[in-house]
Design a protein around this motif. Structure first.
Motif, PDB file in Angstrom:
ATOM      1  N   ARG A 109      47.974  38.740  46.402  1.00  0.00           N
ATOM      2  CA  ARG A 109      47.503  39.726  45.423  1.00  0.00           C
ATOM      3  C   ARG A 109      48.077  39.308  44.075  1.00  0.00           C
ATOM      4  N   TYR A 128      36.134  31.352  44.873  1.00  0.00           N
ATOM      5  CA  TYR A 128      37.426  31.757  45.434  1.00  0.00           C
ATOM      6  C   TYR A 128      37.431  31.365  46.904  1.00  0.00           C
ATOM      7  N   ILE A 130      39.516  31.296  50.658  1.00  0.00           N
ATOM      8  CA  ILE A 130      40.568  31.801  51.548  1.00  0.00           C
ATOM      9  C   ILE A 130      40.419  31.070  52.866  1.00  0.00           C
ATOM     10  N   ASN A 152      33.184  42.247  43.328  1.00  0.00           N
ATOM     11  CA  ASN A 152      33.370  43.140  44.489  1.00  0.00           C
ATOM     12  C   ASN A 152      32.101  43.233  45.331  1.00  0.00           C
ATOM     13  N   GLY A 155      32.064  40.192  47.426  1.00  0.00           N
ATOM     14  CA  GLY A 155      33.348  39.860  48.039  1.00  0.00           C
ATOM     15  C   GLY A 155      33.290  39.516  49.507  1.00  0.00           C
ATOM     16  N   ILE A 159      37.597  39.167  49.409  1.00  0.00           N
ATOM     17  CA  ILE A 159      38.402  39.447  48.220  1.00  0.00           C
ATOM     18  C   ILE A 159      37.975  40.772  47.610  1.00  0.00           C
ATOM     19  N   LYS A 160      38.881  41.321  46.831  1.00  0.00           N
ATOM     20  CA  LYS A 160      38.622  42.577  46.123  1.00  0.00           C
ATOM     21  C   LYS A 160      39.313  42.489  44.777  1.00  0.00           C
ATOM     22  N   THR A 161      38.690  43.022  43.758  1.00  0.00           N
ATOM     23  CA  THR A 161      39.284  43.003  42.416  1.00  0.00           C
ATOM     24  C   THR A 161      39.267  44.403  41.826  1.00  0.00           C
ATOM     25  N   ILE A 175      43.304  40.436  41.500  1.00  0.00           N
ATOM     26  CA  ILE A 175      42.447  39.836  42.535  1.00  0.00           C
ATOM     27  C   ILE A 175      43.250  39.808  43.822  1.00  0.00           C
ATOM     28  N   GLU A 176      42.650  40.317  44.889  1.00  0.00           N
ATOM     29  CA  GLU A 176      43.377  40.497  46.146  1.00  0.00           C
ATOM     30  C   GLU A 176      42.602  39.885  47.302  1.00  0.00           C
ATOM     31  N   SER A 177      43.289  39.085  48.096  1.00  0.00           N
ATOM     32  CA  SER A 177      42.711  38.603  49.353  1.00  0.00           C
ATOM     33  C   SER A 177      42.750  39.739  50.366  1.00  0.00           C
ATOM     34  N   LEU A 186      44.990  32.441  48.928  1.00  0.00           N
ATOM     35  CA  LEU A 186      43.894  32.544  47.966  1.00  0.00           C
ATOM     36  C   LEU A 186      43.994  31.385  46.985  1.00  0.00           C
TER      37      LEU A 186
END
Length: 685
Positions: A109, A128, A130, A152, A155, A159-161, A175-177, A186
């Motif tokens: 994150r 991106y 992963i 999003n 995603g 991922i989520k932002t 930005i979050e895995s 990430l």
């Protein structure tokens, strides 16, 4: 002019009243049939009602001995619920075990630096990655919020932002895995990498590697091997070890110890790597087995002169006599267990090196977070026919080897690390279901002290199921009593009935007084619930009364009419005690296998279900009762329709006849009036 009378309207001669009285007599068969129809319908409703209650009882009974029976339910508890909880399946064993949570699994994150709120994200291709999955977005350009919303939507659960307000006029992009675990890092590609660099989310770093263990001065003798060895087997030492360049050659029965530099031990997330290569060499046990057990002395010599020979006295070294029994020959040793981690408390942990006995080079990668408190590495070649070539040891941070590291990380991708009964276990997720059979561990946070997880029987759900069974049983018996007996107190005793329900039940009171099927059902279920069920020779619980469920569970010695009606009572205190002590026995009295074919064929639940099914199943006794009434209802409705048609015709005929009569009377009356008027006019003249 005389009054005008219209037949059927003015009813001067009360013909309507006369017709209605005549029709009342004519309608007696119709009224009687309508009452009969209403009785049939009420009886059918009563059968359906008792069918519902008995069906509900059967469902409750089946749940007490089926595969989903509550006696197999398991409850789990944790002494450190903030850090780790557990759920258990019905097949889990009763157990208590210890869990230490070193760390929970985390995901990458990352945050950007603080950006102006009107910052625009340039157009481009944003990729991106992963692990082996990617999210690619072709972006036309726009604000931070527009970029976040668009990413999003694409995603793909990876991922989520979100845009976060930092300070006045400033924003940051997070930005979050959505995948936890060290393997799910990430990374940024294409324009995503450029944007992450320019916004301060990531920065370039040079890989940093620390090498050690390449000089003989860094090596020391290994700690004494605690594994029991064969007698006469040479001890492991480092006298024959050779160090050349960046490799260490370890012949059979040799070993060494390398201390890990403090600068490495203090670095978080570091790994140690080294390579090992083996080569077969002549097994030392061959020559050792040929070595004499005792020394062999030469002949002491002699002197001769002519025919005289004088021999010297034999050599006497004052050694103990040679053993009468020769020792067992040495067996060759072959093992892959050669590398150990020495902890700061002096204990050792084996480092898995299962593949080193192959002809290929083996790379060993140690995550130092798996060996917290490591102090040194020990290499012991216990083999008698293998020589190993070991590289120098390198320490590095795998995050740095990516070429970029996050500058503002909220969390970094990491595995969940736990200790189960002292065994260190890593998993990429916080839901772990493959450590304890039939138990799922839910990792939440690091434990401050060891968590004790317990798997115990769910006594409360078993108790609730038994209470439900007793309630359903009493409702069914109560309905049977009301329908088969004509006693008002049967309704008055039901204190859970509302006033409307009591009124409805009064209409059913004694409705099937002459029907024996309900009394037979009641008698049979009472016999089943009062019988013994000795499922084995050692069974302590064989009857419901032994667990506090009986018609007189309170053991009241006085006379109470309600106790004679067949209702069950619960001694809750006794039930609680027996559930704690004899849960398995209680389970068995509701259903058990008598002949070993793994199919339940006896028990309270089994027999009640069999008995009740005969009444409530399709085509069962209750179904026959209601279908028989269906036939009667249809016949009665047809008869009523026919009678109603007859009554309509009869009433029409009567009204027609009386209408004609009234018309004739009116005509005569009019004629009489005319004559009277004519006579009166003549007299006046």
């Amino acid at each position: 002019m005389a009054g005008i009378s219209i037949p059927g309207v003015t009813d001067k001669y009360k013909t309507n009243e006369t017709v209605e009285k005549l029709m009342q007599i004519e309608r007696i068969p119709l009224t009687r049939e309508q009452q009969t129809l209403e009785t049939y319908k009420k009886q059918q409703d009563a059968w359906r009602d008792v069918n519902r209650k008995v069906s509900s009882l059967r469902d409750s009974v089946k749940s007490l001995y089926s595969f989903e029976n509550p006696f197999n339910n398991k409850l789990t508890s944790s002494t450190e619920e903030y850090a780790v909880t557990a759920t258990a399946t019905r097949n889990a064993a009763y157990d208590t075990f210890n869990i230490d949570v070193i760390q929970a699994a985390t995901a990458d994150r990352f945050l950007t630096a603080e950006l102006d709120e009107d910052t625009k994200v340039p157009a481009g291709t944003y990729t991106y990655k992963i692990a082996d999955k990617t999210v690619t977005m072709r972006w036309k350009g726009g604000s931070l919020q527009e970029f976040s919303d668009s990413l999003n939507r694409r995603g793909n659960n990876l991922i989520k932002t979100r845009v976060i307000g930092a300070t006045r006029g400033k924003k940051t992009l997070a930005i979050e895995s959505l995948k936890t675990g060290e393997a799910n890092k990430l990374s940024f590609e294409d324009d995503a990498k450029t944007f992450a660099e320019t916004t301060g989310m990531i920065i370039k770093v040079k890989p940093k590697t620390i090498s050690f263990g390449t000089a003989r001065s860094e090596l020391s003798a290994p700690p004494e091997d605690k594994i029991s060895e064969q007698r006469r087997m040479p001890a492991i030492s480092m006298k024959d070890i050779q160090v050349s360049g960046e490799t260490i050659t370890v012949p059979p029965r040799a070993g060494y110890k390398i201390s890990i530099p403090d600068s490495v031990k203090e670095l978080p997330n570091y790994h140690l790597t080294l390579t090992i290569m083996q080569k077969d060499t002549p097994d030392i046990t061959v020559s050792l087995n040929k070595t004499p057990v005792a020394p062999v002395f030469p002949e002491s010599g002699s002197a001769s002169f002519r025919d005289i020979t004088i021999r010297n006295a034999p050599v006497d070294a004052s050694l103990p006599p040679e053993p009468a029994v020769k020792p067992e020959p040495l067996d060759p040793i072959e093992t892959s267990a050669v590398l150990f981690a020495v902890m700061n408390d002096g204990s050792e942990k084996l480092i898995p090196t299962d593949s080193i006995l192959t002809d290929s080079e083996t790379k060993i990668d140690l995550n130092l977070s798996d060996y917290r408190g490591i102090d040194a590495l020990v290499f012991r070649n216990r083999n008698t026919g293998k020589t190993f070539t070991v590289s120098s040891t390198e320490a590095f941070n795998p995050n740095e080897n990516l070429g970029f590291i996050p500058q503002h990380p909220i969390t970094k991708a990491g595995d969940a690390i736990i200790k189960y009964e002292g065994i260190t276990i890593r998993r990429p997720e916080n839901t772990i279901d493959d450590v304890v059979p039939e138990v799922t561990l839910n990792i939440l946070d690091k434990t401050e002290k060891t968590a004790k997880i317990s798997v115990k029987p769910d006594v409360e759900s078993a108790k609730d199921a038994l209470i439900t069974f007793v309630g359903k049983y009493n409702q069914a018996i109560g309905q049977i009593n009301i329908l088969s007996q004509n006693k008002q107190e049967l309704i008055d005793e039901m204190d859970y009935f509302t006033d409307e329900e009591k009124k409805a039940q009064r209409e059913k009171l004694g409705m099937f007084l002459s029907d024996s099927s309900l009394n037979t059902l009641k008698s049979n279920v009472q016999a089943i619930t009062q019988a013994r069920y000795p499922f084995n020779e050692n069974a302590e619980i064989t009857m419901l009364s032994q667990i506090g469920i009986a018609t007189n569970a309170s053991s009241y010695s006085g006379y109470t009419p309600s106790k004679l009606r067949g209702y069950l009572e619960i001694d809750e205190k006794k039930l609680d005690a027996e559930l704690e002590k004899h849960l398995e026995d209680i389970k068995n009295i509701f259903g058990y296998d008598t002949d070993g074919d793994l199919i339940i064929d006896s028990g309270i639940g089994y027999k009640l279900n069999k008995q009740l099914t005969a009444y409530v199943q399709t085509g069962g006794i209750f179904a026959l009762k209601t279908s028989g009434l269906d036939t009667k209802i249809k016949a009665s409705e047809q008869k009523i329709t026919r009678l109603e048609s007859q009554m309509e015709q009869k009433e029409a005929d009567l009204r027609n006849k009386y209408g004609q009569m009234e018309g004739a009377l009116n005509s005569l009356e009019n004629q009489q009036t005319t004559l009277s008027n004519f006579s009166n006019r003549g007299n006046k003249e």
